[in-house]
Design a protein around this motif. Structure first.
Motif, PDB file in Angstrom:
ATOM      1  N   LEU A 116     165.788  53.228 -30.350  1.00 20.05           N
ATOM      2  CA  LEU A 116     164.637  52.371 -30.625  1.00 20.05           C
ATOM      3  C   LEU A 116     164.038  52.689 -31.987  1.00 20.05           C
ATOM      4  O   LEU A 116     163.626  51.784 -32.718  1.00 20.05           O
ATOM      5  CB  LEU A 116     163.583  52.550 -29.535  1.00 20.05           C
ATOM      6  CG  LEU A 116     162.301  51.734 -29.710  1.00 20.05           C
ATOM      7  CD1 LEU A 116     162.600  50.245 -29.751  1.00 20.05           C
ATOM      8  CD2 LEU A 116     161.301  52.047 -28.598  1.00 20.05           C
ATOM      9  N   SER A 117     164.001  53.961 -32.349  1.00 19.48           N
ATOM     10  CA  SER A 117     163.474  54.341 -33.660  1.00 19.48           C
ATOM     11  C   SER A 117     164.261  53.668 -34.779  1.00 19.48           C
ATOM     12  O   SER A 117     163.689  53.168 -35.752  1.00 19.48           O
ATOM     13  CB  SER A 117     163.525  55.865 -33.813  1.00 19.48           C
ATOM     14  OG  SER A 117     163.072  56.257 -35.091  1.00 19.48           O
ATOM     15  N   GLY A 118     165.574  53.641 -34.628  1.00 18.94           N
ATOM     16  CA  GLY A 118     166.402  52.990 -35.637  1.00 18.94           C
ATOM     17  C   GLY A 118     166.149  51.497 -35.712  1.00 18.94           C
ATOM     18  O   GLY A 118     166.095  50.907 -36.802  1.00 18.94           O
ATOM     19  N   ILE A 119     165.995  50.859 -34.551  1.00 15.71           N
ATOM     20  CA  ILE A 119     165.751  49.420 -34.514  1.00 15.71           C
ATOM     21  C   ILE A 119     164.401  49.076 -35.135  1.00 15.71           C
ATOM     22  O   ILE A 119     164.280  48.132 -35.931  1.00 15.71           O
ATOM     23  CB  ILE A 119     165.828  48.914 -33.061  1.00 15.71           C
ATOM     24  CG1 ILE A 119     167.278  48.951 -32.579  1.00 15.71           C
ATOM     25  CG2 ILE A 119     165.272  47.497 -32.940  1.00 15.71           C
ATOM     26  CD1 ILE A 119     167.449  48.671 -31.112  1.00 15.71           C
ATOM     27  N   LEU A 120     163.369  49.841 -34.814  1.00 16.27           N
ATOM     28  CA  LEU A 120     162.044  49.578 -35.376  1.00 16.27           C
ATOM     29  C   LEU A 120     162.022  49.820 -36.883  1.00 16.27           C
ATOM     30  O   LEU A 120     161.359  49.093 -37.625  1.00 16.27           O
ATOM     31  CB  LEU A 120     160.997  50.445 -34.686  1.00 16.27           C
ATOM     32  CG  LEU A 120     160.747  50.134 -33.205  1.00 16.27           C
ATOM     33  CD1 LEU A 120     159.699  51.082 -32.635  1.00 16.27           C
ATOM     34  CD2 LEU A 120     160.323  48.688 -33.006  1.00 16.27           C
ATOM     35  N   SER A 121     162.748  50.834 -37.332  1.00 14.43           N
ATOM     36  CA  SER A 121     162.833  51.082 -38.776  1.00 14.43           C
ATOM     37  C   SER A 121     163.488  49.899 -39.481  1.00 14.43           C
ATOM     38  O   SER A 121     163.063  49.501 -40.574  1.00 14.43           O
ATOM     39  CB  SER A 121     163.627  52.359 -39.043  1.00 14.43           C
ATOM     40  OG  SER A 121     162.930  53.493 -38.577  1.00 14.43           O
ATOM     41  N   LYS A 124     161.054  47.008 -39.777  1.00 18.49           N
ATOM     42  CA  LYS A 124     160.034  47.221 -40.802  1.00 18.49           C
ATOM     43  C   LYS A 124     160.592  47.114 -42.220  1.00 18.49           C
ATOM     44  O   LYS A 124     159.825  47.166 -43.184  1.00 18.49           O
ATOM     45  CB  LYS A 124     159.397  48.604 -40.616  1.00 18.49           C
ATOM     46  CG  LYS A 124     158.705  48.793 -39.283  1.00 18.49           C
ATOM     47  CD  LYS A 124     158.363  50.259 -39.059  1.00 18.49           C
ATOM     48  CE  LYS A 124     157.891  50.532 -37.650  1.00 18.49           C
ATOM     49  NZ  LYS A 124     157.682  51.973 -37.390  1.00 18.49           N
ATOM     50  N   HIS A 125     161.902  46.972 -42.340  1.00 20.43           N
ATOM     51  CA  HIS A 125     162.540  46.880 -43.652  1.00 20.43           C
ATOM     52  C   HIS A 125     161.908  45.740 -44.455  1.00 20.43           C
ATOM     53  O   HIS A 125     161.700  44.640 -43.935  1.00 20.43           O
ATOM     54  CB  HIS A 125     164.037  46.621 -43.461  1.00 20.43           C
ATOM     55  CG  HIS A 125     164.853  46.760 -44.702  1.00 20.43           C
ATOM     56  ND1 HIS A 125     164.835  45.833 -45.716  1.00 20.43           N
ATOM     57  CD2 HIS A 125     165.727  47.728 -45.094  1.00 20.43           C
ATOM     58  CE1 HIS A 125     165.653  46.205 -46.678  1.00 20.43           C
ATOM     59  NE2 HIS A 125     166.207  47.352 -46.330  1.00 20.43           N
ATOM     60  N   PRO A 126     161.573  45.983 -45.731  1.00 24.35           N
ATOM     61  CA  PRO A 126     160.958  44.927 -46.539  1.00 24.35           C
ATOM     62  C   PRO A 126     161.793  43.651 -46.614  1.00 24.35           C
ATOM     63  O   PRO A 126     161.246  42.568 -46.869  1.00 24.35           O
ATOM     64  CB  PRO A 126     160.825  45.580 -47.922  1.00 24.35           C
ATOM     65  CG  PRO A 126     160.727  47.040 -47.633  1.00 24.35           C
ATOM     66  CD  PRO A 126     161.633  47.267 -46.464  1.00 24.35           C
ATOM     67  N   GLY A 127     163.108  43.752 -46.379  1.00 23.38           N
ATOM     68  CA  GLY A 127     163.966  42.572 -46.435  1.00 23.38           C
ATOM     69  C   GLY A 127     163.906  41.703 -45.196  1.00 23.38           C
ATOM     70  O   GLY A 127     164.518  40.622 -45.164  1.00 23.38           O
ATOM     71  N   VAL A 179     154.314  42.882 -40.998  1.00 29.96           N
ATOM     72  CA  VAL A 179     154.472  43.958 -41.971  1.00 29.96           C
ATOM     73  C   VAL A 179     154.190  43.352 -43.349  1.00 29.96           C
ATOM     74  O   VAL A 179     154.923  42.483 -43.825  1.00 29.96           O
ATOM     75  CB  VAL A 179     155.888  44.558 -41.914  1.00 29.96           C
ATOM     76  CG1 VAL A 179     156.029  45.675 -42.939  1.00 29.96           C
ATOM     77  CG2 VAL A 179     156.177  45.087 -40.508  1.00 29.96           C
ATOM     78  N   LEU A 180     153.133  43.803 -43.997  1.00 31.78           N
ATOM     79  CA  LEU A 180     152.623  43.115 -45.180  1.00 31.78           C
ATOM     80  C   LEU A 180     153.581  43.148 -46.357  1.00 31.78           C
ATOM     81  O   LEU A 180     153.619  42.219 -47.168  1.00 31.78           O
ATOM     82  CB  LEU A 180     151.267  43.707 -45.573  1.00 31.78           C
ATOM     83  CG  LEU A 180     150.176  43.509 -44.511  1.00 31.78           C
ATOM     84  CD1 LEU A 180     148.937  44.323 -44.857  1.00 31.78           C
ATOM     85  CD2 LEU A 180     149.829  42.034 -44.362  1.00 31.78           C
ATOM     86  N   SER A 181     154.376  44.203 -46.476  1.00 27.99           N
ATOM     87  CA  SER A 181     155.320  44.279 -47.589  1.00 27.99           C
ATOM     88  C   SER A 181     156.434  43.242 -47.473  1.00 27.99           C
ATOM     89  O   SER A 181     157.155  42.997 -48.440  1.00 27.99           O
ATOM     90  CB  SER A 181     155.932  45.678 -47.674  1.00 27.99           C
ATOM     91  OG  SER A 181     156.628  46.002 -46.477  1.00 27.99           O
ATOM     92  N   GLN A 182     156.577  42.626 -46.295  1.00 26.92           N
ATOM     93  CA  GLN A 182     157.580  41.577 -46.106  1.00 26.92           C
ATOM     94  C   GLN A 182     157.056  40.209 -46.527  1.00 26.92           C
ATOM     95  O   GLN A 182     157.805  39.236 -46.536  1.00 26.92           O
ATOM     96  CB  GLN A 182     158.009  41.524 -44.635  1.00 26.92           C
ATOM     97  CG  GLN A 182     158.688  42.786 -44.126  1.00 26.92           C
ATOM     98  CD  GLN A 182     158.920  42.751 -42.629  1.00 26.92           C
ATOM     99  OE1 GLN A 182     158.429  41.858 -41.934  1.00 26.92           O
ATOM    100  NE2 GLN A 182     159.667  43.713 -42.118  1.00 26.92           N
ATOM    101  N   LEU A 183     155.766  40.124 -46.883  1.00 25.60           N
ATOM    102  CA  LEU A 183     155.124  38.853 -47.186  1.00 25.60           C
ATOM    103  C   LEU A 183     154.826  38.722 -48.674  1.00 25.60           C
ATOM    104  O   LEU A 183     154.543  39.702 -49.350  1.00 25.60           O
ATOM    105  CB  LEU A 183     153.809  38.725 -46.411  1.00 25.60           C
ATOM    106  CG  LEU A 183     153.878  38.931 -44.895  1.00 25.60           C
ATOM    107  CD1 LEU A 183     152.483  38.829 -44.301  1.00 25.60           C
ATOM    108  CD2 LEU A 183     154.824  37.934 -44.250  1.00 25.60           C
ATOM    109  N   GLY A 184     154.875  37.502 -49.155  1.00 28.80           N
ATOM    110  CA  GLY A 184     154.467  37.225 -50.524  1.00 28.80           C
ATOM    111  C   GLY A 184     152.953  37.221 -50.634  1.00 28.80           C
ATOM    112  O   GLY A 184     152.240  37.298 -49.621  1.00 28.80           O
ATOM    113  N   PRO A 185     152.427  37.133 -51.853  1.00 26.68           N
ATOM    114  CA  PRO A 185     150.972  37.195 -52.057  1.00 26.68           C
ATOM    115  C   PRO A 185     150.196  36.157 -51.248  1.00 26.68           C
ATOM    116  O   PRO A 185     149.169  36.480 -50.638  1.00 26.68           O
ATOM    117  CB  PRO A 185     150.816  36.963 -53.564  1.00 26.68           C
ATOM    118  CG  PRO A 185     152.123  37.369 -54.150  1.00 26.68           C
ATOM    119  CD  PRO A 185     153.154  37.031 -53.127  1.00 26.68           C
ATOM    120  N   GLU A 186     150.670  34.911 -51.220  1.00 26.04           N
ATOM    121  CA  GLU A 186     149.939  33.870 -50.496  1.00 26.04           C
ATOM    122  C   GLU A 186     149.967  34.113 -48.998  1.00 26.04           C
ATOM    123  O   GLU A 186     148.960  33.894 -48.307  1.00 26.04           O
ATOM    124  CB  GLU A 186     150.521  32.490 -50.829  1.00 26.04           C
ATOM    125  CG  GLU A 186     150.261  32.040 -52.252  1.00 26.04           C
ATOM    126  CD  GLU A 186     148.779  32.091 -52.602  1.00 26.04           C
ATOM    127  OE1 GLU A 186     147.953  31.630 -51.773  1.00 26.04           O
ATOM    128  OE2 GLU A 186     148.446  32.594 -53.687  1.00 26.04           O
TER     129      GLU A 186
END
Length: 282
Positions: A116-121, A124-127, A179-186
């Motif tokens: 599960l730790s691997g799946i959640l990581s 959360k990947h920025p991609g 996850v905010l790093s996955q989102l653009g500014p808008e």
């Protein structure tokens, strides 16, 4: 939790959100013999109201509850619980995920916790720009069942108002817990105003602080911090570990450490480190 609060009351100074923000702003200059500790909770699960709130109130201690406004009062299964349920009900014990990167999951070899730790990581990947696709492919590849959605998982607004009236502080954990790093500014901007407006309408005041979803260094950016500042939040909390030193704490990256699920010896070690360094431990 009751034992943890009792222990901290004996060995640390438990402070309010307002006192914590004064510390960050530099308007508190006195050095205390005991470290300052702020108690915080993320997401707004129902057990925050049913378990944590009565314990904190009985001890006269304030907790800060960061609510995900899109989940308040709902039966929705958030992505981290959804992934855990899919893994527990997986009929395939070994399978591969390909989005947003390659990951081989071997439950028989690694066990549920490590898998599960691997799946959640990976989630959360920025991609990971398409969380729905991630969950869909996880369910298909694992041959798993979707979780039931009939049981309320999150506290409602009436309960939040009772907690605020009982001395607790309520903050923002964004609207959807993306996850905010996955989102653009808008897209990030859409996560800020709605919770602040919603909390003001429901509780009578705008939140002073927010906690970044996930809170790891890779889950928010300098741009995220700037957007939080522009929206009017006085401070923001991360969750990648560490303590906060006087005069060096970043207002939009206040560090926190987790104690949920810890063994008693490890909890006491963390508290001892806090006491020895004389730092601030939220």
């Amino acid at each position: 939790m009751r034992e943890q609060i009792s222990y901290l009351k004996r060995h640390a100074s438990l402070v309010t959100l307002e006192e914590a923000l004064a510390f960050v702003d530099g308007t508190i200059h006195e050095r205390m013999r005991r470290c300052r500790v702020l108690i915080t909770f993320d997401d707004g699960y129902l057990d925050n109201y049913e378990i944590a709130f009565p314990i904190l109130r009985s001890h006269g201690v304030q907790g800060v509850f960061f609510l995900t406004t899109g989940l308040v009062g709902s039966c929705e299964v958030p992505w981290w619980d959804h992934a855990a349920y899919l893994l527990r009900t997986a009929r395939k014990r070994r399978f591969s995920l390909r989005y947003p990167a390659e990951l081989v999951v071997d439950i028989a070899r690694d066990g549920l916790t490590k898998s599960l730790s691997g799946i959640l990581s990976l989630y959360k990947h920025p991609g990971n720009a398409d969380p729905a696709r991630f969950m869909r492919e996880l369910a298909e590849d694992a041959q798993a069942e979707d979780p039931p959605t009939t049981q309320r998982r999150f506290l409602d607004w009436e309960e939040a108002r009772e907690m605020a009236a009982g001395g607790m502080a309520i903050g923002s954990h964004t609207h959807s817990h993306r996850v905010l790093s996955q989102l653009g500014p808008e897209q990030q901007r859409q996560e800020w105003p709605n919770p602040a407006r919603c909390l003001k309408e429901q509780l009578g005041r705008e939140p002073d602080a927010l906690a970044y979803p996930v809170g790891l260094e890779t889950s928010f950016s300098d741009q995220t911090q700037q957007l939080a500042r522009e929206t009017g939040y006085r401070a923001a909390f991360s969750f990648h570990g560490g303590t906060n030193l006087p005069g060096t704490t970043q207002r939009y990256d206040i560090k926190r450490v987790g104690v949920g699920g810890q063994s008693w010896p490890r909890f006491r070690v963390q508290a001892a480190i806090c006491r020895l360094t004389g730092n601030y431990w939220p």
